[in-house]
Design a protein around this motif. Sequence first.
Motif, PDB file in Angstrom:
ATOM      1  N   ARG A   1       4.975  11.654  -4.670  1.00 25.49           N
ATOM      2  CA  ARG A   1       4.080  11.825  -3.518  1.00 25.49           C
ATOM      3  C   ARG A   1       2.624  11.916  -3.966  1.00 25.49           C
ATOM      4  O   ARG A   1       1.725  11.377  -3.315  1.00 25.49           O
ATOM      5  CB  ARG A   1       4.484  13.077  -2.740  1.00 25.49           C
ATOM      6  CG  ARG A   1       5.748  12.893  -1.906  1.00 25.49           C
ATOM      7  CD  ARG A   1       6.255  14.198  -1.336  1.00 25.49           C
ATOM      8  NE  ARG A   1       7.337  13.989  -0.376  1.00 25.49           N
ATOM      9  CZ  ARG A   1       8.135  14.955   0.065  1.00 25.49           C
ATOM     10  NH1 ARG A   1       7.965  16.207  -0.370  1.00 25.49           N
ATOM     11  NH2 ARG A   1       9.094  14.684   0.932  1.00 25.49           N
TER      12      ARG A   1
ATOM     13  N   LEU B   1       1.522   8.443  -4.978  1.00 28.76           N
ATOM     14  CA  LEU B   1       1.276   7.642  -3.781  1.00 28.76           C
ATOM     15  C   LEU B   1      -0.075   7.989  -3.176  1.00 28.76           C
ATOM     16  O   LEU B   1      -0.844   7.102  -2.789  1.00 28.76           O
ATOM     17  CB  LEU B   1       2.395   7.880  -2.761  1.00 28.76           C
ATOM     18  CG  LEU B   1       2.336   7.060  -1.467  1.00 28.76           C
ATOM     19  CD1 LEU B   1       2.570   5.581  -1.751  1.00 28.76           C
ATOM     20  CD2 LEU B   1       3.382   7.569  -0.465  1.00 28.76           C
TER      21      LEU B   1
ATOM     22  N   VAL C   1       9.429   7.202  -0.077  1.00 27.97           N
ATOM     23  CA  VAL C   1       8.165   7.147  -0.821  1.00 27.97           C
ATOM     24  C   VAL C   1       8.068   5.825  -1.585  1.00 27.97           C
ATOM     25  O   VAL C   1       7.006   5.191  -1.624  1.00 27.97           O
ATOM     26  CB  VAL C   1       8.037   8.344  -1.785  1.00 27.97           C
ATOM     27  CG1 VAL C   1       6.796   8.193  -2.663  1.00 27.97           C
ATOM     28  CG2 VAL C   1       7.956   9.649  -1.006  1.00 27.97           C
TER      29      VAL C   1
ATOM     30  N   GLN D   1       7.109   3.035   0.734  1.00 23.14           N
ATOM     31  CA  GLN D   1       5.680   3.107   1.049  1.00 23.14           C
ATOM     32  C   GLN D   1       4.835   2.538  -0.087  1.00 23.14           C
ATOM     33  O   GLN D   1       3.829   1.862   0.154  1.00 23.14           O
ATOM     34  CB  GLN D   1       5.294   4.557   1.332  1.00 23.14           C
ATOM     35  CG  GLN D   1       5.886   5.105   2.622  1.00 23.14           C
ATOM     36  CD  GLN D   1       5.623   6.590   2.798  1.00 23.14           C
ATOM     37  OE1 GLN D   1       5.830   7.378   1.877  1.00 23.14           O
ATOM     38  NE2 GLN D   1       5.165   6.981   3.967  1.00 23.14           N
TER      39      GLN D   1
ATOM     40  N   ALA E   1       5.014  -1.181   0.007  1.00 23.60           N
ATOM     41  CA  ALA E   1       4.206  -1.669   1.125  1.00 23.60           C
ATOM     42  C   ALA E   1       2.724  -1.673   0.764  1.00 23.60           C
ATOM     43  O   ALA E   1       1.991  -2.619   1.087  1.00 23.60           O
ATOM     44  CB  ALA E   1       4.455  -0.805   2.362  1.00 23.60           C
ATOM     45  N   GLU E   2       2.278  -0.627   0.089  1.00 22.79           N
ATOM     46  CA  GLU E   2       0.870  -0.548  -0.316  1.00 22.79           C
ATOM     47  C   GLU E   2       0.516  -1.650  -1.309  1.00 22.79           C
ATOM     48  O   GLU E   2      -0.618  -2.141  -1.332  1.00 22.79           O
ATOM     49  CB  GLU E   2       0.581   0.824  -0.932  1.00 22.79           C
ATOM     50  CG  GLU E   2       0.635   1.987   0.044  1.00 22.79           C
ATOM     51  CD  GLU E   2      -0.532   1.994   1.015  1.00 22.79           C
ATOM     52  OE1 GLU E   2      -1.492   1.210   0.819  1.00 22.79           O
ATOM     53  OE2 GLU E   2      -0.486   2.777   1.981  1.00 22.79           O
TER      54      GLU E   2
ATOM     55  N   TRP F   1       6.361  -6.419   0.012  1.00 24.29           N
ATOM     56  CA  TRP F   1       7.381  -6.102   1.002  1.00 24.29           C
ATOM     57  C   TRP F   1       8.685  -6.847   0.741  1.00 24.29           C
ATOM     58  O   TRP F   1       9.763  -6.399   1.145  1.00 24.29           O
ATOM     59  CB  TRP F   1       6.863  -6.407   2.409  1.00 24.29           C
ATOM     60  CG  TRP F   1       6.396  -7.817   2.597  1.00 24.29           C
ATOM     61  CD1 TRP F   1       5.130  -8.293   2.425  1.00 24.29           C
ATOM     62  CD2 TRP F   1       7.194  -8.933   2.973  1.00 24.29           C
ATOM     63  NE1 TRP F   1       5.084  -9.642   2.666  1.00 24.29           N
ATOM     64  CE2 TRP F   1       6.343 -10.067   3.009  1.00 24.29           C
ATOM     65  CE3 TRP F   1       8.542  -9.098   3.287  1.00 24.29           C
ATOM     66  CZ2 TRP F   1       6.800 -11.336   3.345  1.00 24.29           C
ATOM     67  CZ3 TRP F   1       9.002 -10.361   3.616  1.00 24.29           C
ATOM     68  CH2 TRP F   1       8.131 -11.460   3.650  1.00 24.29           C
TER      69      TRP F   1
ATOM     70  N   LEU G   1      11.962   2.550   8.743  1.00 23.40           N
ATOM     71  CA  LEU G   1      10.804   2.122   7.964  1.00 23.40           C
ATOM     72  C   LEU G   1      10.911   0.647   7.580  1.00 23.40           C
ATOM     73  O   LEU G   1       9.912  -0.084   7.599  1.00 23.40           O
ATOM     74  CB  LEU G   1      10.679   2.995   6.715  1.00 23.40           C
ATOM     75  CG  LEU G   1       9.358   2.930   5.937  1.00 23.40           C
ATOM     76  CD1 LEU G   1       8.172   3.219   6.845  1.00 23.40           C
ATOM     77  CD2 LEU G   1       9.386   3.918   4.773  1.00 23.40           C
TER      78      LEU G   1
ATOM     79  N   LEU H   1       8.213  -2.151   8.702  1.00 24.20           N
ATOM     80  CA  LEU H   1       7.504  -2.901   7.668  1.00 24.20           C
ATOM     81  C   LEU H   1       7.645  -4.403   7.885  1.00 24.20           C
ATOM     82  O   LEU H   1       6.655  -5.144   7.830  1.00 24.20           O
ATOM     83  CB  LEU H   1       8.043  -2.523   6.284  1.00 24.20           C
ATOM     84  CG  LEU H   1       7.519  -3.348   5.101  1.00 24.20           C
ATOM     85  CD1 LEU H   1       6.008  -3.206   4.978  1.00 24.20           C
ATOM     86  CD2 LEU H   1       8.195  -2.924   3.809  1.00 24.20           C
TER      87      LEU H   1
END
Length: 219
Positions: free
Chosen positions: A31, A34, A70, A73, A76-77, A81, A105, A109
């Motif tokens: 976390r 991230l 996490v 995410q 995705a950042e 994807w 999620l 996405l």
Amino acid sequence: MASKEIGPRKTDHSTIHTNIESAKHCLDLAREQLLFKHFDDCIKTCEKGIVKAKLEYNGSPDIVEALCIVGIQAYAELNHWQQVLPYVQNVYTSIEECPFRVVQLCVLLHAKVEEYSQCYAIASIWLKDVKNQNDPDYLTLVELYIINVLVPRQQCNLIQPFVEACPGLNYEQRKMLCNNYKNFEFKSSSNLENPEHEYNTKGEIIKEQSPNIVKGTLY
């Protein structure tokens, strides 16, 4: 001479405690990574934590789920994807086994990058699985798909066939969903590209696609 006792081996509680604490530490670290945009390191930490959590005697599903989310995410950042489904399937083996929040999620996405056929495949696979039909978030996923896939594509006429294909919905829920979006006013579609339909004009499925399945598991 006393006979040797035969039975299940005693659980090594100290090892279990070490694994679960290590997994929790990985979750906290992931976390943090991230937050500070260390996305590649975050993914590696999530993978390490998932391995640790699964060594605990009941698999520590809450920690596995949190680490998986996490990791999604972070992918995705990075705009990676395409790697999300293989990652998720390595954690849970199949879409059917995923908890609601992970499926939610994944749908969001893929909707964001306009991979609508993948959204349909992910949602349909999960919604049609028998054990998921009593999930308290079942209705939420159905509505999530309607709002994020059918509505933006101006396919309100496909809401009814979609909800009728969801075995976990009762009559009142189907009626409520159809009525809620029956008279939905869409924005002009003059600038929209022609979408790839999952249904024909009668609401029948033309092609039921499955998400890219990766055989084998890393964990």
